[in-house]
Design a protein around this motif. Structure first.
Motif, PDB file in Angstrom:
ATOM      1  N   TYR A 402       0.830  -1.209   0.000  1.00 32.53           N
ATOM      2  CA  TYR A 402       0.000   0.000   0.000  1.00 32.53           C
ATOM      3  C   TYR A 402       0.856   1.246   0.000  1.00 32.53           C
ATOM      4  O   TYR A 402       1.952   1.263   0.567  1.00 32.53           O
ATOM      5  N   PRO A 403       0.355   2.335  -0.610  1.00 32.86           N
ATOM      6  CA  PRO A 403       1.095   3.600  -0.597  1.00 32.86           C
ATOM      7  C   PRO A 403       1.045   4.243   0.784  1.00 32.86           C
ATOM      8  O   PRO A 403       0.340   3.775   1.691  1.00 32.86           O
ATOM      9  N   THR A 404       1.778   5.340   0.953  1.00 29.54           N
ATOM     10  CA  THR A 404       1.889   6.005   2.251  1.00 29.54           C
ATOM     11  C   THR A 404       0.535   6.341   2.853  1.00 29.54           C
ATOM     12  O   THR A 404       0.312   6.171   4.051  1.00 29.54           O
ATOM     13  N   SER A 405      -0.397   6.795   2.038  1.00 28.56           N
ATOM     14  CA  SER A 405      -1.698   7.233   2.543  1.00 28.56           C
ATOM     15  C   SER A 405      -2.521   6.097   3.135  1.00 28.56           C
ATOM     16  O   SER A 405      -3.448   6.321   3.914  1.00 28.56           O
ATOM     17  N   LEU A 406      -2.176   4.848   2.797  1.00 28.09           N
ATOM     18  CA  LEU A 406      -2.958   3.692   3.234  1.00 28.09           C
ATOM     19  C   LEU A 406      -2.113   2.686   4.014  1.00 28.09           C
ATOM     20  O   LEU A 406      -2.625   1.669   4.462  1.00 28.09           O
ATOM     21  N   ARG A 407      -0.827   2.990   4.189  1.00 27.86           N
ATOM     22  CA  ARG A 407       0.079   2.000   4.776  1.00 27.86           C
ATOM     23  C   ARG A 407      -0.257   1.685   6.232  1.00 27.86           C
ATOM     24  O   ARG A 407      -0.179   0.538   6.666  1.00 27.86           O
ATOM     25  N   GLY A 408      -0.617   2.694   7.012  1.00 25.39           N
ATOM     26  CA  GLY A 408      -0.954   2.441   8.409  1.00 25.39           C
ATOM     27  C   GLY A 408      -2.189   1.578   8.542  1.00 25.39           C
ATOM     28  O   GLY A 408      -2.225   0.618   9.322  1.00 25.39           O
ATOM     29  N   VAL A 409      -3.234   1.897   7.769  1.00 21.95           N
ATOM     30  CA  VAL A 409      -4.464   1.109   7.802  1.00 21.95           C
ATOM     31  C   VAL A 409      -4.208  -0.307   7.298  1.00 21.95           C
ATOM     32  O   VAL A 409      -4.673  -1.289   7.887  1.00 21.95           O
ATOM     33  N   GLY A 410      -3.450  -0.433   6.203  1.00 19.64           N
ATOM     34  CA  GLY A 410      -3.150  -1.752   5.660  1.00 19.64           C
ATOM     35  C   GLY A 410      -2.334  -2.596   6.620  1.00 19.64           C
ATOM     36  O   GLY A 410      -2.625  -3.779   6.830  1.00 19.64           O
ATOM     37  N   GLY A 411      -1.311  -1.980   7.231  1.00 17.87           N
ATOM     38  CA  GLY A 411      -0.510  -2.703   8.214  1.00 17.87           C
ATOM     39  C   GLY A 411      -1.320  -3.054   9.449  1.00 17.87           C
ATOM     40  O   GLY A 411      -1.171  -4.141  10.016  1.00 17.87           O
ATOM     41  N   GLY A 412      -2.190  -2.131   9.868  1.00 11.32           N
ATOM     42  CA  GLY A 412      -3.035  -2.403  11.023  1.00 11.32           C
ATOM     43  C   GLY A 412      -4.004  -3.540  10.760  1.00 11.32           C
ATOM     44  O   GLY A 412      -4.231  -4.395  11.622  1.00 11.32           O
ATOM     45  N   PHE A 413      -4.583  -3.582   9.550  1.00  9.53           N
ATOM     46  CA  PHE A 413      -5.507  -4.667   9.218  1.00  9.53           C
ATOM     47  C   PHE A 413      -4.774  -6.000   9.169  1.00  9.53           C
ATOM     48  O   PHE A 413      -5.271  -7.014   9.682  1.00  9.53           O
ATOM     49  N   GLY A 464       9.878  -4.585  -4.699  1.00 11.80           N
ATOM     50  CA  GLY A 464      10.370  -3.973  -5.928  1.00 11.80           C
ATOM     51  C   GLY A 464       9.320  -3.194  -6.694  1.00 11.80           C
ATOM     52  O   GLY A 464       9.583  -2.738  -7.811  1.00 11.80           O
ATOM     53  N   VAL A 465       8.131  -3.019  -6.115  1.00 14.19           N
ATOM     54  CA  VAL A 465       7.056  -2.267  -6.768  1.00 14.19           C
ATOM     55  C   VAL A 465       6.916  -0.902  -6.102  1.00 14.19           C
ATOM     56  O   VAL A 465       6.866  -0.805  -4.874  1.00 14.19           O
ATOM     57  N   ASP A 466       6.847   0.139  -6.888  1.00 13.97           N
ATOM     58  CA  ASP A 466       6.722   1.498  -6.362  1.00 13.97           C
ATOM     59  C   ASP A 466       5.251   1.808  -6.107  1.00 13.97           C
ATOM     60  O   ASP A 466       4.602   2.523  -6.877  1.00 13.97           O
ATOM     61  N   VAL A 467       4.710   1.280  -5.021  1.00 15.20           N
ATOM     62  CA  VAL A 467       3.289   1.501  -4.725  1.00 15.20           C
ATOM     63  C   VAL A 467       3.017   2.950  -4.330  1.00 15.20           C
ATOM     64  O   VAL A 467       1.878   3.415  -4.434  1.00 15.20           O
ATOM     65  N   ASP A 468       4.040   3.679  -3.870  1.00 16.50           N
ATOM     66  CA  ASP A 468       3.828   5.075  -3.501  1.00 16.50           C
ATOM     67  C   ASP A 468       3.421   5.920  -4.704  1.00 16.50           C
ATOM     68  O   ASP A 468       2.815   6.984  -4.541  1.00 16.50           O
ATOM     69  N   ALA A 469       3.753   5.453  -5.898  1.00 14.95           N
ATOM     70  CA  ALA A 469       3.340   6.192  -7.092  1.00 14.95           C
ATOM     71  C   ALA A 469       1.828   6.221  -7.226  1.00 14.95           C
ATOM     72  O   ALA A 469       1.269   7.107  -7.881  1.00 14.95           O
ATOM     73  N   GLU A 470       1.134   5.278  -6.572  1.00 13.19           N
ATOM     74  CA  GLU A 470      -0.322   5.242  -6.666  1.00 13.19           C
ATOM     75  C   GLU A 470      -0.964   6.428  -5.955  1.00 13.19           C
ATOM     76  O   GLU A 470      -2.070   6.822  -6.292  1.00 13.19           O
ATOM     77  N   ASP A 471      -0.268   6.993  -4.962  1.00 13.13           N
ATOM     78  CA  ASP A 471      -0.783   8.201  -4.317  1.00 13.13           C
ATOM     79  C   ASP A 471      -0.789   9.384  -5.279  1.00 13.13           C
ATOM     80  O   ASP A 471      -1.510  10.356  -5.072  1.00 13.13           O
ATOM     81  N   ALA A 472       0.058   9.305  -6.302  1.00 14.77           N
ATOM     82  CA  ALA A 472       0.118  10.384  -7.293  1.00 14.77           C
ATOM     83  C   ALA A 472      -0.823  10.122  -8.468  1.00 14.77           C
ATOM     84  O   ALA A 472      -0.802  10.838  -9.462  1.00 14.77           O
ATOM     85  N   GLY A 473      -1.625   9.059  -8.374  1.00 18.50           N
ATOM     86  CA  GLY A 473      -2.607   8.763  -9.405  1.00 18.50           C
ATOM     87  C   GLY A 473      -2.061   7.978 -10.571  1.00 18.50           C
ATOM     88  O   GLY A 473      -2.722   7.846 -11.606  1.00 18.50           O
ATOM     89  N   GLU A 474      -0.862   7.403 -10.432  1.00 17.97           N
ATOM     90  CA  GLU A 474      -0.296   6.616 -11.519  1.00 17.97           C
ATOM     91  C   GLU A 474      -0.916   5.229 -11.541  1.00 17.97           C
ATOM     92  O   GLU A 474      -1.465   4.756 -10.533  1.00 17.97           O
ATOM     93  N   PRO A 475      -0.833   4.511 -12.683  1.00 18.69           N
ATOM     94  CA  PRO A 475      -1.457   3.185 -12.791  1.00 18.69           C
ATOM     95  C   PRO A 475      -0.866   2.199 -11.793  1.00 18.69           C
ATOM     96  O   PRO A 475       0.274   2.329 -11.360  1.00 18.69           O
ATOM     97  N   ALA A 476      -1.651   1.191 -11.440  1.00 17.15           N
ATOM     98  CA  ALA A 476      -1.191   0.144 -10.535  1.00 17.15           C
ATOM     99  C   ALA A 476      -0.065  -0.639 -11.191  1.00 17.15           C
ATOM    100  O   ALA A 476      -0.076  -0.884 -12.396  1.00 17.15           O
TER     101      ALA A 476
END
Length: 487
Positions: A402-413, A464-476
């Motif tokens: 998960y990207p930064t905006s969702l990492r805490g919730v994802g890790g918590g879940f 090796g996946v740049d999931v943080d790019a998803e916060d910028a609206g880039e494709p999955a």
């Protein structure tokens, strides 16, 4: 956007901050110390979980507990961790990493002392519940710190470091018990657990003081709130790197979301983009937790019950299994994390743990030296490959998917699902082992089987996946970059 060599980096958005860290251009400074201090929190988590395992039978006898009350003592810390993970994971994303990182240490210090002096079942259970809340908060924020302070190529191995640290802490709990076994009179050995649990306040206090001196907020989180100037200050203090902020005038700091939005945040985990990742990470976390708490956590019970060994051996055995097999297996997983990825480590680890469990079930209660040695070897193999593979990768997936905006919730879940597995294991393993004997290993084997089935169906690889790019609206990103081939 990359800047020409020798020029001052410019940050205009959260993605620029992520790129600066992920590229490796921001390195050195306090980033290594921050990773180590975050792992110190994992050490406290594991120590507090395992320090009472040795003394469960003594606690039952001292407080004259029923079977249900014994299970409540063991499971109370898991219930607290479940609550802490769900609420803490949301607050980590809402309030920031640093505030939660400092606050949760208070839970450990207070709860450890309360457990050590608990005069009755109610006080002990309440203190363990409080301790669990601290652990549930600390775990996802610690892994988020590690992920957000390390370069892109190193995230897989750095996040996976939590597993050997876990086994080091678990072994340390028995290392504390060993000299006490000889120093305390034999007629007081039923109180050894109080010393082991109470000692947990010492490293917790030390970690809290070190965190206060050296830790800082995550620059990625600060940038995600629209506060690029704060992110620039963190980069300067943590990495010794100066950046220039060019923040568009319309980019104001984001409004804080109310607590009523928490369900919407958890709902994002099951949106089309993240659903498969969430199911995979949750399943690996759940299954590895079932098998660990049935076997790895229960080693003192297995050694004294199934292997018919004395109290000293039930201290020495887990000490060796954790510090040798657990730590070495975890370090091998760290070594291979960036090369093989989480998916392959989970699948291969589950497969070997499954074989070890089936062999233990077929061997039954060992009679004689060689069957006893073979049982010990199989337990060592189980601990080694659990630590090498699925033990670390459930939470690694939950952190890196998960990207930064969702990492805490994802890790918590992910942590919450892990705790559900641990509660189920702690509650039904004693009952099943009493009725099935060593046949309980066959029941535990259902966990790696389920893990392997889901891994076969969902082939997502977060390393090796740049999931943080998803916060910028880039494709999955494509999910299979490390599956079926090696980097």
């Amino acid at each position: 956007m990359a800047e020409p060599p020798g020029t001052t980096p410019v940050i205009r958005s959260q993605q620029d901050v992520n790129d600066l860290i992920n590229s490796g251009r921001a390195k050195g400074g306090k980033s290594g110390a921050i990773t180590f201090i975050a792992l110190g929190g994992i050490f406290i988590d594991a120590y507090d979980f395992s320090s009472i395992a040795f003394g469960l039978k003594d606690i039952t006898e001292s407080f004259q507990l029923t079977a249900f009350e014994e299970g409540a003592v063991a499971a109370s810390i898991m219930i607290g961790a479940l609550l802490g993970a769900l609420v803490g994971g949301y607050l980590v994303d809402r309030l920031g990493r640093y505030k939660l990182f400092m606050a949760d240490m208070l839970f450990f210090v207070v709860a450890a002392i309360a457990c050590a002096v608990a005069p009755n079942f109610e006080t002990l259970t309440g203190a363990r519940l409080l301790m669990g809340i601290g652990i549930g908060i600390d775990f996802p924020v610690a892994l988020a710190f590690i992920a957000e302070f390390n370069a892109f190529r190193g995230k897989g191995s750095k996040v996976s470091l939590w597993q050997p640290m876990w086994y080091l802490a678990t072994g340390s709990a028995f290392l504390v018990l060993l000299p006490l076994y000889f120093l305390i009179p034999e007629d007081a050995h039923d109180q050894l657990w109080r010393w082991a649990v109470g000692f947990g306040a010492v490293p917790a206090l030390a970690v809290m003081l070190v965190r206060h001196k050296y830790m800082d907020e995550s620059p990625s989180w600060a940038a995600s709130q629209g506060d690029l100037h704060r992110a620039a200050g963190i980069l300067r203090r943590s990495y010794g790197i100066d950046v220039r902020v060019e923040q568009p005038q319309q980019q104001a700091k984001q409004d804080r979301r109310g607590l009523g939005d928490v369900l919407a945040e958890f709902g994002r985990l099951f949106s089309p983009r993240y659903r498969a990742r969430t199911i995979l990470a949750a399943t690996v976390s759940f299954c590895q937790s079932i098998q660990y708490y049935a076997v790895g956590f229960a080693l003192p019970v297995i050694i004294s019950g199934f292997l018919h060994q004395d109290r000293l051996t039930s201290i020495l055995g887990p000490l060796v299994f954790n510090l040798v097999f657990g730590v070495l297996g975890g370090l091998l997983g760290v070594r291979l994390a960036n090369r093989l990825g989480s998916w392959k480590l989970s699948a291969s680890g589950f497969a070997i743990c499954l074989v070890a469990l089936v062999c233990l079930g077929l061997l039954g209660t060992p009679e004689g030296t060689w069957p006893l040695a073979l049982s010990g070897l199989l337990l060592g193999v189980f601990v080694f490959f659990h630590s090498y593979g699925p033990g670390a990768q459930g939470m690694t997936m939950a952190t890196l998917s998960y990207p930064t905006s969702l990492r805490g919730v994802g890790g918590g879940f992910g942590q919450a699902v892990l705790r559900v597995g641990s509660m189920l294991s702690l509650l039904w393993f004693p009952t099943l082992s009493a009725s099935l004997g060593t046949g309980v290993y066959f029941a535990v084997a259902a966990a790696p089987v389920l893990g392997l089935i889901v891994l076969a169906l969902i082939r997502w690889e977060p390393v090796g996946v740049d999931v943080d790019a998803e916060d910028a609206g880039e494709p999955a990103p494509a999910p299979n970059h490390l599956i079926g081939k090696e980097k």
